[in-house]
Design a protein around this motif. Sequence first.
Motif, short mmCIF file in Angstrom:
data_model
loop_
_atom_site.label_atom_id
_atom_site.label_comp_id
_atom_site.label_asym_id
_atom_site.label_seq_id
_atom_site.Cartn_x
_atom_site.Cartn_y
_atom_site.Cartn_z
N VAL A 125 -3.91 -16.06 1.40
CA VAL A 125 -4.53 -15.13 0.21
C VAL A 125 -4.10 -15.64 -1.29
CG1 VAL A 125 -4.44 -13.14 -0.72
CG2 VAL A 125 -4.45 -13.29 1.80
N ILE A 185 -9.18 -16.99 1.65
CA ILE A 185 -9.85 -15.98 2.28
C ILE A 185 -11.03 -16.39 2.64
CG2 ILE A 185 -10.53 -13.61 2.47
CD1 ILE A 185 -8.39 -13.00 0.18
N MET A 216 -12.07 -4.56 8.30
CA MET A 216 -11.33 -5.44 7.32
C MET A 216 -10.90 -4.79 6.38
SD MET A 216 -12.48 -9.20 5.74
CE MET A 216 -14.32 -8.97 5.22
N LYS A 217 -9.50 -4.82 5.87
CA LYS A 217 -8.96 -4.29 4.68
C LYS A 217 -7.88 -5.22 4.26
CE LYS A 217 -6.35 -0.85 7.21
NZ LYS A 217 -6.11 0.53 7.68
N MET A 218 -7.66 -5.04 2.90
CA MET A 218 -6.63 -5.89 2.25
C MET A 218 -5.41 -4.77 1.89
SD MET A 218 -7.26 -8.54 -0.98
CE MET A 218 -6.29 -9.83 -1.02
N CYS A 219 -4.28 -5.44 2.00
CA CYS A 219 -3.06 -4.52 1.80
C CYS A 219 -1.67 -5.31 1.48
CB CYS A 219 -2.81 -3.56 2.87
SG CYS A 219 -2.01 -4.40 4.45
N VAL A 262 -4.88 -10.01 4.31
CA VAL A 262 -6.24 -9.21 4.88
C VAL A 262 -5.98 -9.03 6.48
CG1 VAL A 262 -8.68 -9.63 4.99
CG2 VAL A 262 -7.41 -10.81 3.05
N CYS A 271 -7.93 -7.76 9.78
CA CYS A 271 -9.49 -7.85 10.34
C CYS A 271 -9.32 -7.47 11.79
CB CYS A 271 -9.93 -9.20 10.38
SG CYS A 271 -9.99 -10.03 8.72
#
Length: 137
Positions: A13, A18, A35-38, A71, A73
């Motif tokens: 990242v 990405i 999918m999410k970013m954290c 990310v 997924c």
Amino acid sequence: MQQTFAIIKPDAVQRNIIGQIIARLEKNGFRIAAMKMCHLSPAQAQGFYQEHEGKPFFDGLVEYMTSGPVVLCVLEKENAVADYRKLMGTTDPAEAEKGTLRADFAVNKRQNSVHGSDSIASAAREISYFFAQTEIV
Ligand code: ATP
Ligand code: MG
């Protein structure tokens, strides 16, 4: 269809790759089902990697996984778990087969750019650790 769980790790990242990694997943027939970013907390990273607690690399792993955003997924494909492990390559990029994600993108054995579930049972645990069923489409 079989599902597996992937993380694009902080080193990737941070290096703005990405998109390159997602493109490789799509080219290899994986469908992105969630999918999410954290930015993981230490507690989240420790819980996620609980099987490695007590190993010499554990504290360094948690520190690295919480060092920046990731990310998360859910990937879908026939034989997704084994096929994604193959696409990732070995833990240590120095040993990873040419053309694998880790051979092409990883920095070293710790900062190895991607995570993938190692069994169908791990995939189920890891997916439910981060995603509600309603977030998987
Ligand atoms: P992952 O679980 O992230 O998909 P893996 O299954 O190939 O990777 P594991 O043995 O489960 O490897 O280790 C989890 C992660 O811990 C590795 O991906 C790497 O980031 C880190 N790690 C493992 N072994 C070492 C080591 N000897 N030194 C430093 N970091 C390590
Ligand atoms: Mg593992």
